[in-house]
Scaffold this motif. Structure first.
Motif, PDB file in Angstrom:
ATOM      1  N   UNK A 255       0.816  -1.221   0.000  1.00 49.85           N
ATOM      2  CA  UNK A 255       0.000   0.000   0.000  1.00 49.85           C
ATOM      3  C   UNK A 255       0.846   1.266   0.000  1.00 49.85           C
ATOM      4  N   UNK A 256       2.019   1.230   0.651  1.00 51.87           N
ATOM      5  CA  UNK A 256       2.812   2.459   0.740  1.00 51.87           C
ATOM      6  C   UNK A 256       3.420   2.868  -0.603  1.00 51.87           C
ATOM      7  N   UNK A 257       3.357   1.969  -1.603  1.00 55.60           N
ATOM      8  CA  UNK A 257       3.881   2.301  -2.929  1.00 55.60           C
ATOM      9  C   UNK A 257       2.803   2.807  -3.882  1.00 55.60           C
ATOM     10  N   UNK A 258       1.536   2.762  -3.468  1.00 53.61           N
ATOM     11  CA  UNK A 258       0.435   3.101  -4.369  1.00 53.61           C
ATOM     12  C   UNK A 258       0.201   4.602  -4.565  1.00 53.61           C
ATOM     13  N   UNK A 259       0.431   5.461  -3.560  1.00 52.30           N
ATOM     14  CA  UNK A 259       0.184   6.893  -3.783  1.00 52.30           C
ATOM     15  C   UNK A 259       1.064   7.447  -4.906  1.00 52.30           C
ATOM     16  N   UNK A 260       0.500   8.346  -5.681  1.00 57.47           N
ATOM     17  CA  UNK A 260       1.256   8.965  -6.776  1.00 57.47           C
ATOM     18  C   UNK A 260       2.364   9.848  -6.230  1.00 57.47           C
ATOM     19  N   UNK A 261       3.507   9.809  -6.885  1.00 57.48           N
ATOM     20  CA  UNK A 261       4.583  10.740  -6.598  1.00 57.48           C
ATOM     21  C   UNK A 261       5.286  11.026  -7.914  1.00 57.48           C
ATOM     22  N   UNK A 262       5.560  12.287  -8.173  1.00 56.96           N
ATOM     23  CA  UNK A 262       6.093  12.693  -9.471  1.00 56.96           C
ATOM     24  C   UNK A 262       7.325  13.585  -9.282  1.00 56.96           C
ATOM     25  N   UNK A 263       8.484  12.992  -9.013  1.00 59.68           N
ATOM     26  CA  UNK A 263       9.698  13.795  -8.810  1.00 59.68           C
ATOM     27  C   UNK A 263      10.080  14.567 -10.070  1.00 59.68           C
ATOM     28  N   UNK A 264      10.641  15.727  -9.861  1.00 58.95           N
ATOM     29  CA  UNK A 264      11.045  16.609 -10.960  1.00 58.95           C
ATOM     30  C   UNK A 264      12.434  16.218 -11.439  1.00 58.95           C
ATOM     31  N   UNK A 265      12.508  15.040 -12.066  1.00 55.92           N
ATOM     32  CA  UNK A 265      13.797  14.509 -12.531  1.00 55.92           C
ATOM     33  C   UNK A 265      13.640  13.947 -13.942  1.00 55.92           C
ATOM     34  N   UNK A 266      14.704  13.944 -14.727  1.00 56.63           N
ATOM     35  CA  UNK A 266      14.660  13.223 -15.999  1.00 56.63           C
ATOM     36  C   UNK A 266      14.362  11.748 -15.746  1.00 56.63           C
ATOM     37  N   UNK A 267      13.503  11.162 -16.560  1.00 61.85           N
ATOM     38  CA  UNK A 267      13.120   9.766 -16.363  1.00 61.85           C
ATOM     39  C   UNK A 267      13.001   9.065 -17.706  1.00 61.85           C
TER      40      UNK A 267
END
Length: 264
Positions: free
Chosen positions: A173-185
């Protein structure tokens, strides 16, 4: 049957560039469900041959971003060769996203490589055999979902450290929230991935501010270890070289076919 020796959970597998070659960067690999660092031996050797230091961790999906960060820092050492890039497969890709957002990290993450990102929404469970106790059928189904590469299929079949069946389990569950780091991907995904839909990867790439999406045609889930692993590794090297030259990953070389340029 050839089996791999059991190793402690803290083991880090590392591959160094050839003698006399200055490191061009550092990759820290976060494995996915059922995997461990040794699963990425072929990947590590290939990227090291191109001048990159590769550390593959024995992290598990249950590890928090803080725990992953601690293990990554210990593996990379005090002065990792820049740029340092987190490489994650399956749940490891989600861990890379979350780890990159930790504000007091002991190192600077320059970019992310997200391969076969684990599903973040419930979907139909893959078929895993005709009966609950049909272990051979279950394993064949998992192999088919993971990779079409016969060499990699044999490697994980013979591997006592590899945990079968976890690929079909829930994502923590702890991996499900969205996170969008400001990095090249660099987002890499198999077109025929039966575990995570390609549209999820497209959506992720669209939401990340500096992302490139690579679709492996006919590829399945473990794109770093699929039948097209050479093409995947070459694509990663091209992306890393662009990252070294410019954070915005402007193409270094443009291939032109007729009137339609293709960037590398």
């Amino acid at each position: 049957m050839t089996t791999a020796p059991t190793v402690p959970a803290t083991t880090v597998r590392s591959w160094q560039p050839p003698t006399g070659i200055l490191p061009r960067g550092t990759l820290v690999v976060l494995p996915g469900r059922g995997e461990h660092g040794g699963t990425y031996e072929r990947f590590g050797r290939r990227l090291a041959a191109d001048g990159y230091v590769v550390h593959a961790l024995d992290t598990a999906p249950e590890h928090t971003a803080r725990e992953v960060l601690t293990k990554a820092a210990a593996a990379a050492g005090e002065h990792p060769a820049p740029p340092l890039v987190l490489v994650g497969s399956d749940t490891g890709a989600l861990q890379a996203l979350h780890t990159a957002t930790v504000t007091d990290a002991p190192f600077t993450t320059a970019g992310l490589i997200l391969a076969g990102t684990a599903p973040t929404a419930d979907g139909p469970a893959p078929a895993t055999g005709s009966a609950a106790d049909d272990h051979d059928s279950d394993w064949e189904a998992e192999l088919a979902a993971r990779t079409a590469c016969p060499t990699h299929r044999k490697k994980i079949t013979d591997d006592r450290e590899f945990v079968r069946g976890r690929l079909f389990g829930p994502v923590p569950a702890h991996l499900l929230p969205d996170t969008r780091p400001d990095l090249p991907a660099l987002v890499l995904h198999g077109e025929a991935d039966p575990i995570s839909p390609l549209e999820q990867a497209r959506g992720l790439a669209e939401q990340l501010p500096h992302a490139t999406l690579g679709v492996l045609h006919e590829g399945v889930h473990d794109v770093l270890n699929d039948a097209t692993h050479r093409t995947t590794a070459a694509t990663i090297v091209l992306w890393l070289e662009r990252l070294r030259a410019d954070r915005e990953t402007i193409p270094i070389l443009t291939l032109e076919t007729g009137a339609h340029p293709a960037h590398s």
